[in-house]
Design a protein around this motif. Structure first.
Motif, PDB file in Angstrom:
ATOM      1  N   GLY A  93      31.441  35.584  60.669  1.00  0.00           N
ATOM      2  CA  GLY A  93      32.095  35.519  61.973  1.00  0.00           C
ATOM      3  C   GLY A  93      31.105  35.691  63.113  1.00  0.00           C
ATOM      4  O   GLY A  93      31.083  34.895  64.063  1.00  0.00           O
ATOM      5  N   THR A  94      30.277  36.723  63.029  1.00  0.00           N
ATOM      6  CA  THR A  94      29.276  36.930  64.082  1.00  0.00           C
ATOM      7  C   THR A  94      28.218  35.840  64.037  1.00  0.00           C
ATOM      8  O   THR A  94      27.688  35.433  65.074  1.00  0.00           O
ATOM      9  CB  THR A  94      28.616  38.306  63.942  1.00  0.00           C
ATOM     10  OG1 THR A  94      28.067  38.457  62.620  1.00  0.00           O
ATOM     11  CG2 THR A  94      29.599  39.421  64.199  1.00  0.00           C
ATOM     12  N   THR A  95      27.917  35.341  62.847  1.00  0.00           N
ATOM     13  CA  THR A  95      26.929  34.260  62.714  1.00  0.00           C
ATOM     14  C   THR A  95      27.382  33.042  63.504  1.00  0.00           C
ATOM     15  O   THR A  95      26.599  32.443  64.257  1.00  0.00           O
ATOM     16  CB  THR A  95      26.761  33.881  61.235  1.00  0.00           C
ATOM     17  OG1 THR A  95      26.480  35.060  60.475  1.00  0.00           O
ATOM     18  CG2 THR A  95      25.627  32.891  61.056  1.00  0.00           C
ATOM     19  N   ARG A  96      28.633  32.651  63.354  1.00  0.00           N
ATOM     20  CA  ARG A  96      29.158  31.498  64.083  1.00  0.00           C
ATOM     21  C   ARG A  96      29.145  31.745  65.592  1.00  0.00           C
ATOM     22  O   ARG A  96      28.858  30.839  66.377  1.00  0.00           O
ATOM     23  CB  ARG A  96      30.576  31.170  63.615  1.00  0.00           C
ATOM     24  CG  ARG A  96      30.656  30.726  62.159  1.00  0.00           C
ATOM     25  CD  ARG A  96      32.084  30.324  61.798  1.00  0.00           C
ATOM     26  NE  ARG A  96      32.218  30.055  60.380  1.00  0.00           N
ATOM     27  CZ  ARG A  96      32.606  30.939  59.471  1.00  0.00           C
ATOM     28  NH1 ARG A  96      32.928  32.174  59.844  1.00  0.00           N
ATOM     29  NH2 ARG A  96      32.697  30.610  58.195  1.00  0.00           N
ATOM     30  N   ALA A  97      29.458  32.972  65.992  1.00  0.00           N
ATOM     31  CA  ALA A  97      29.447  33.303  67.420  1.00  0.00           C
ATOM     32  C   ALA A  97      28.032  33.199  67.981  1.00  0.00           C
ATOM     33  O   ALA A  97      27.831  32.684  69.089  1.00  0.00           O
ATOM     34  CB  ALA A  97      30.014  34.704  67.639  1.00  0.00           C
TER      35      ALA A  97
END
Length: 210
Positions: A70-74
């Motif tokens: 999730g944070t990677t995509r953000a």
């Protein structure tokens, strides 16, 4: 020009959230000391993290403990097109989901955070402009935590930043010797609420010769 072609990339995050939550919970049960929560970060936290970390200004970014991504995509959404992201994850349950992210700027590494210097050397990165960590420093013993933070400090470029998002503030005590005091904020609209800490590596002062 098609208006959609010039707009920021968007995703259907609600479709990803349910399977990510299940994978995250399984990962927590398998390695509770390596996973900071039983559910993934909220979209609100992911956006605040990217803004607080000043992601667009970094060219080489290292992410420690990306979980299900999730944070990677953000981070990828906020990065410039010429930036690069190395995400280092120790939990094998999360690796498959991370490798499904289709972005040429992303390199997923299966390894421990303490291998960060070795992994950067393998990728022929001399340093990083930004290191973001979601791994729980509160579960580390003092020696391990301080060593990891010292390694992070050593690999940062001058004026580079270290950002940690945590439930507890133990990381502040561990980082005091290497970085000093952080800037910080709290994201309440997350379960559980998380604190974000940001430190900068001070560039060495150049003294003029007399």
């Amino acid at each position: 020009m098609d208006p959609a072609s010039s707009s920021p990339r968007t995703e259907n995050t609600s479709a990803k959230r349910s399977p990510d939550s299940f994978s995250f919970f399984r990962g927590f049960l398998k390695e509770p000391r390596q996973v900071g929560s039983i559910i993934p970060s909220s979209p609100i936290l992911e956006r605040r993290l990217s803004t607080f970390a000043r992601v667009p200004s970094a060219r080489r970014i290292v992410e420690l403990g990306p979980g299900t991504g999730g944070t990677t995509r953000a981070l990828l959404r906020h990065m410039t097109e010429d930036a690069a992201l190395m995400s280092i994850e120790a939990n094998p349950l999360f690796i498959d989901r991370l490798q499904q992210i289709d972005d040429p700027r992303l390199a997923v590494q299966h390894g421990d955070a303490l291998q960060v210097r070795e992994l950067l050397n393998q990728a022929e990165w001399n340093n990083a402009d930004l290191v973001i960590s979601g791994i729980p420093f509160s579960t580390m013993d003092q020696e391990t935590g301080r060593k990891l933070i010292a390694d992070i400090h050593s690999l940062l470029s001058p004026n580079g930043a270290f950002v940690a998002y945590q439930i507890r503030d133990r990381v502040c005590n561990l980082a005091k010797g290497s970085f000093g005091r952080p800037d910080k904020c709290t994201v309440w609209r997350n379960i559980p609420p998380l604190r974000i800490f940001r430190w900068e590596k001070t560039a060495p002062v150049k003294h003029r010769e007399r």
